[in-house]
Scaffold this active site. Structure first.
Site, short mmCIF file in Angstrom:
data_model
loop_
_atom_site.label_atom_id
_atom_site.label_comp_id
_atom_site.label_asym_id
_atom_site.label_seq_id
_atom_site.Cartn_x
_atom_site.Cartn_y
_atom_site.Cartn_z
N THR A 188 141.61 27.56 62.40
CA THR A 188 142.37 27.60 61.15
C THR A 188 141.49 27.51 59.91
O THR A 188 141.96 27.68 58.80
CB THR A 188 143.42 26.47 61.11
OG1 THR A 188 142.74 25.23 61.30
CG2 THR A 188 144.46 26.63 62.21
N LYS A 195 146.99 21.03 63.99
CA LYS A 195 147.58 22.30 63.59
C LYS A 195 148.30 22.99 64.75
O LYS A 195 148.58 24.18 64.68
CB LYS A 195 146.50 23.23 63.00
CG LYS A 195 145.78 22.67 61.77
CD LYS A 195 146.54 22.97 60.47
CE LYS A 195 145.91 22.31 59.26
NZ LYS A 195 144.76 23.03 58.72
N ILE A 230 128.66 27.80 66.61
CA ILE A 230 128.22 28.51 65.41
C ILE A 230 127.80 27.52 64.32
O ILE A 230 126.85 27.77 63.59
CB ILE A 230 129.38 29.39 64.87
CG1 ILE A 230 129.87 30.38 65.94
CG2 ILE A 230 128.97 30.09 63.59
CD1 ILE A 230 128.84 31.37 66.39
N THR A 231 128.50 26.41 64.26
CA THR A 231 128.28 25.38 63.23
C THR A 231 126.81 25.11 62.96
O THR A 231 126.04 24.90 63.89
CB THR A 231 128.93 24.06 63.72
OG1 THR A 231 130.25 24.34 64.14
CG2 THR A 231 128.92 23.02 62.62
N GLU A 232 126.45 25.10 61.67
CA GLU A 232 125.09 24.68 61.36
C GLU A 232 125.10 23.30 60.72
O GLU A 232 126.13 22.82 60.29
CB GLU A 232 124.36 25.69 60.47
CG GLU A 232 124.99 26.00 59.14
CD GLU A 232 124.14 26.99 58.33
OE1 GLU A 232 122.91 26.84 58.30
OE2 GLU A 232 124.72 27.90 57.72
N GLU A 265 110.14 32.23 66.48
CA GLU A 265 109.88 31.66 65.15
C GLU A 265 108.80 30.61 65.31
O GLU A 265 108.57 30.13 66.41
CB GLU A 265 111.15 30.94 64.64
CG GLU A 265 112.04 31.76 63.78
CD GLU A 265 113.25 30.95 63.30
OE1 GLU A 265 113.18 29.71 63.27
OE2 GLU A 265 114.26 31.59 62.98
N HIS A 295 115.90 26.63 58.77
CA HIS A 295 116.13 26.12 60.11
C HIS A 295 115.22 24.92 60.30
O HIS A 295 114.04 25.00 60.00
CB HIS A 295 115.74 27.14 61.18
CG HIS A 295 116.70 28.26 61.26
ND1 HIS A 295 116.70 29.12 62.31
CD2 HIS A 295 117.70 28.66 60.44
CE1 HIS A 295 117.65 30.02 62.11
NE2 HIS A 295 118.27 29.76 60.98
#
Lengths: 380, 290, 380, 290
Positions: free
Chosen positions: D17, D43, D96-98, D209, D250
């Site tokens: 949501t 929700k 996905i959350t950073e 990286e 990062h």
């Protein structure tokens, strides 16, 4: 140790669980002052360690000073299942929309904490389990991660509480778990947990049991104990001396070493028709001082007619026990007979000490208990 | 041979420099137990009754083979000591210490199970194979070798009943004092399963107490036929239900709700065909009859 | 984020790790006051984020006011490996009996916290690992139970510290672990950990790194950041806007979306002979405001000659980026050229917006970077 | 068929949501991903782009089969959301959350491994099998079906290089954005092992990286012969060692001590026979040569 309702609520409040405004009163005057402060209507509840106050007709309401005075007076002179009411909790009455139930307790056998929630509060959970089991949701809490809000949400969903409505209950789950797990509690029960007409979720009762052994890291346990008075205080003082004492209602004072042996002694007293006045375990490896203190505690009990002391020396040495007995005989005004059973480590030395003082000690515990019961009934 | 331990089991005493630890080290050595090392953090380098003391189990293990541990440290430090034994995978770990908070025991037992290690106790007298080895604090002379196993939640009551056994020519294959705390390592049902496998054990005595559900679970095993050896039981605290919610010395005697009442235990045993002695001496009669 | 020595020591002190009496001075006068308060002899240490102050000759001692004034003056005008010294720590000199090393750090790959202890402190641990590995003890900490005193004792025993001597170090292990695990630290290093002639164990240096992402639960991180000034503050302000900025030393301003792409852009600038002035990542899903703020930040850098903006639209939409660029051009006094590379989500719309304003956007990032480098060297 | 997921994988969106969750649910649905349910505590009962929303995964699972999860909730609540997915044994779980603290990720990954569940991320673009399914936030049109697998620690750089691949007729069997955080679920070496087993993958691109040791560990696997498919690498941040100890967006780009420097990674790859592209376009050349 079980906590009084008001003690349990103190803990709840510390952990952010809403409770109604309240105060503890030891007299009608105090009750009146509290009621004036928090405003009517109020509930007046006797503070006792046993449950089922409602069934005993001991939960009262008051809309004004007169009703308060009458009810407080009556409650403060009550005796509920042998427990004298010394204080009442005066609490703002809440507008109940619905009553729920929540508890955290320790499943000793499975060695896991468990949480229970039910949409049927205000009645005993055993009854709900019998009559409407689908209204109860129950879960073990994984020790490594504790209570999480998604587990709470799952449980709420399982009993049909969903959406925004469900979210209201989640802080109760999280905060009660914190109180339970950080406070070395063994039981933390809210019954009823009330949803008010205004939409708040409030703990209206509190049944809390704490692990006495955690006193070294839960400083508040000692504070609570010190604040308490009366009957407990003899038991409390005994514990200070390393003695485990539970006061019962009979007339035969029971002293033993080790909980199992002491319980067996209590059992035998009953088996042979006597009434134990207490359970007193002097613990392992007791010296003369502890034996002295044990006898000193027992003779303070009201109806005491005889003492049976049952010692099986293991870590405990019979000679040291005998020395303690002699000390008690010389320093205390012992008006009642003392029956001693003594066997085990250093038995010979112990018997010798007692015999010098003219005391005969039994070897067999059955014989000794029988003798004590006989004496309690006026025998010789 | 033996349940959990045998005469060759090598033992470390944790808290050996304390009063209790030192005293019982002496008694265990006299009984013939192979105490190979002691541990007290900060006392490494000492000796107690000829036993070398180390700061850590790991340091002790550099010099000695060690199988099992017995712990005497005060309740406040018991978590660390037991965790050290668990990490070093000693087995069994006998915890004599009383007064350990239940939440602490819970964590210890959970970790021990993860690592496949047996904890006996806490708040227990330990384990003895009469005539061979004693890892505990029970008075050694009370026990005699034989083929009756005793599992007990009580301390002194174990001595009482074991003495009756010994006096009546019923020697013991092993006596396990599992301890009086409500949360513990080895439970009655787990001990029963070990004894069922023990060739030296012919009959079993269970000394139970009010509180908890171990006796009920044990009865279930017997009823199921998982335990086939004759079992006799004694339950302490039959008349202790007078006031619920009060600790009876052992927190194990706490009666939480309906569970753990003596009637429930006696009923369960009776339904499993296990005689429950009313008086301690009746244990002897039932054993002789079985 | 790395902490300054004095910040790290603040944390140590909060967790009960002994540190020498000290104070932070921004001027010679402040340094003098602190020294007078704590008493001579003192050590004066520049507070910088890079290490190896000793090798740079930047650790000074003072026995009296004159020595203090001279040394503080000198240090406060120093520049150590590009880092200007703005403050010094004035600290009571301890009587060193022996120097040890201890650290907790996170092994990212093994996903476990690790603890290292060594009897050889005061020199770099890598050097000890090379020359005297037996003086280092190293252990993973089990996450479920954390640091326990027996693990500390085992480690001490392993490097030959035993008995009462060993017990002195155990609180350092336990408390440093608490600071590390409760404070969301990624590194907590004490080198040297000093045993004084008087027998105390004291942290004489502090190298601490904290996880910036934990700011929402570690309120002190923000406080520390706010207390800091200077160069960091541009980066700090950028972060407030959701922009990740690291100031470098060149003259080509680099703006990208996503850390990898931005790093690749910095790399390409170097590859083609240019000098990046910064690393600026506008993050995922940036709108016009963030693009505007990014450009605004970059033009404040001292030597800036050109900006290369490299955008690959994914979550980020090219049209929104274009709008942000236009806003910057209209509101900021942009005296330097801006090279834009724009591709991905809504590329067409983005290009259309820029073209209207007469800006040509590259599709290929190599071409764009080459152009920026050329411009930085005065090309057209 | 497919690495970790395939076109039939049924997905729940946690945090559906929210702005990001809702937006990407739409894009994933458009791509053909079977999003069967959404979860946002409180929700339950809503709908988002036709997807029913529940309060908890358990509640959603009463109505739907669910295999995998994608998490969009804010960092502060990510622990709880991920733990919920782990407890319900969804696999994989794409975070996905950073901005999730490292200590939190550590706990999540530890628990996930205990339960045999794969976490992708956090702070990652997700996973896509071009033309079949996308559990992530990458721009779908950048990818084409084919037989080159891409493993990447970066987000936009993945799109950059995947676009180059697509534009040069090198389609992708799967693209896994494992995320830029220093502690994460699936690592480069673990992803390599999965791809070695994947019949649809012929060649592999690693986008690394600075920071960490994943690239070095990956090179080790290749050198050992555990990975036999041709591998090409690109390392971002080759010139970012200028200032150590500063987070480069990062946290993964943190350089702790000597470990993780780009030279170390390039050397390791070279020793394993893996060409390292200097410019992104060189990845194409090396792939065509391999």
């Amino acid at each position: 140790m079980f906590l009084y309702e008001h003690e349990g609520k103190e803990i709840f409040q510390k952990y952010g669980i809403p409770i109604p405004p309240n105060g503890v009163a030891y007299s009608v005057e105090e009750a009146l002052n509290i009621a004036k402060k928090i405003g009517y209507p109020v509930v007046i509840k006797p503070q006792i360690l046993g449950g089922r106050r409602g069934k005993a007709g001991a939960i009262r309401f008051a809309e004004n000073d007169d009703e308060l005075i009458n009810n407080a007076q009556e409650l403060l002179s009550m005796d509920i299942r042998g427990e004298k009411v010394k204080r009442v909790l005066v609490e703002k009455k809440v507008n109940i929309a619905h009553e729920y139930y929540i508890s955290f307790l320790m499943d000793f056998y499975e060695r896991k904490p468990i949480v229970m929630f039910s949409t049927e509060g205000g009645i005993e959970i055993e009854e709900v389990a019998r009559t409407k089991p689908e209204a109860i949701s129950k879960r073990y809490i994984p020790l490594e991660y504790g209570m999480t809000s998604f587990i709470a949400m799952e449980m709420l969903n399982d009993v049909g509480i969903k959406g925004q409505e469900a979210r209201k209950f989640i802080p109760i789950f999280i905060n009660l778990w914190k109180a339970f797990s950080e406070g070395d509690l063994l039981l933390a029960e809210i019954n009823p947990l009330v949803k008010t007409v205004e939409g708040e979720v409030i703990a209206v009762d509190a049944r809390v049991m704490v692990d006495d052994n955690a006193e070294f890291r839960q400083k508040w346990i000692r504070e609570f104990k010190e604040r308490r008075g009366g009957k407990e205080s003899l038991e409390y003082k005994a514990k200070e001396k390393g003695i485990s004492l539970v006061v019962l209602e009979g007339d035969i004072g029971v002293i033993g070493n080790g909980a199992g042996l002491t319980m067996a002694t209590v059992d035998l007293v009953k088996e042979f028709g006597g009434e134990p006045a207490d359970f007193l375990d002097i613990g392992g490896g007791a010296g003369p001082e502890r034996v002295f203190e044990a006898i000193k505690s027992i003779i303070q009990l009201p109806n005491i007619k005889v003492i049976i002391m049952n010692i099986f020396g293991g870590i405990t040495r019979c000679d040291l026990v005998a020395k303690g007995i002699l000390e008690a005989l010389s320093k205390l005004d012992l008006k009642i007979p003392l029956v001693v059973r003594l066997t085990g480590t250093n038995e010979k030395e112990g018997r010798a000490i007692l015999e010098k003082a003219g005391i005969k000690a039994y070897t067999d515990m059955i014989e000794a208990v029988k003798k004590a019961v006989e004496l309690s009934k006026g025998g010789e | 041979m033996g349940v959990l331990i045998n005469k060759d089991t090598k033992v470390v005493v944790q808290g050996i420099t304390g009063k209790e630890g030192s005293f019982h080290t002496k008694l265990m050595l006299e009984y013939g137990t192979k105490i190979v090392a002691g541990v007290t953090p900060g006392k490494g380098g000492m000796e107690v009754h000829g036993v070398p003391v180390y700061d850590s189990i790991k340091d002790a293990m550099k010099e000695h083979d060690i199988d099992a541990s017995i712990i005497f440290v005060p309740a406040k430090f018991a978590y660390d000591a037991a965790m050290e034994a668990i990490y070093n995978e000693l087995n069994p770990i006998v915890i004599i210490t009383e007064g350990i908070p239940i939440w602490t025991t819970l964590k210890l037992v959970t970790e021990a199970r993860k690592r496949g290690v047996n904890i006996i106790g806490p708040n227990c007298p330990g384990i003895i194979i009469p005539g061979e080895i004693k890892i505990g604090i029970m008075p050694g002379h009370t026990f005699k070798p034989g083929n009756v196993a005793v599992i007990s939640r009580s301390g002194t009551l174990t001595y009482e009943i074991s003495k009756l056994l010994s006096d009546n020519d019923l020697g013991q294959s092993v006596v396990i004092g599992i301890g009086g705390d409500p949360v513990k390592g080895l439970t009655i049902p787990e001990a029963l399963k070990l004894l069922e496998q023990d060739p030296l054990t012919k009959k079993i005595v269970i000394i139970g107490e009010i509180g908890g559900v171990e006796e009920e679970k044990a009865a279930e095993l017997i009823k199921n036929g998982e335990i086939t050896k004759p079992v006799v039981a004694y339950i302490a605290g039959k008349h202790a239900t007078l006031r619920t919610g009060v600790s009876f010395g052992h927190a194990g005697a706490i009666i939480l709700g309906e569970m753990g009442r003596p009637e429930s235990k006696i009923r369960a045993f009776n339904e499993a065909g296990v005689p429950v002695a009313r008086l301690p001496i009746e244990v002897i009669d039932y054993l002789k009859q079985s």
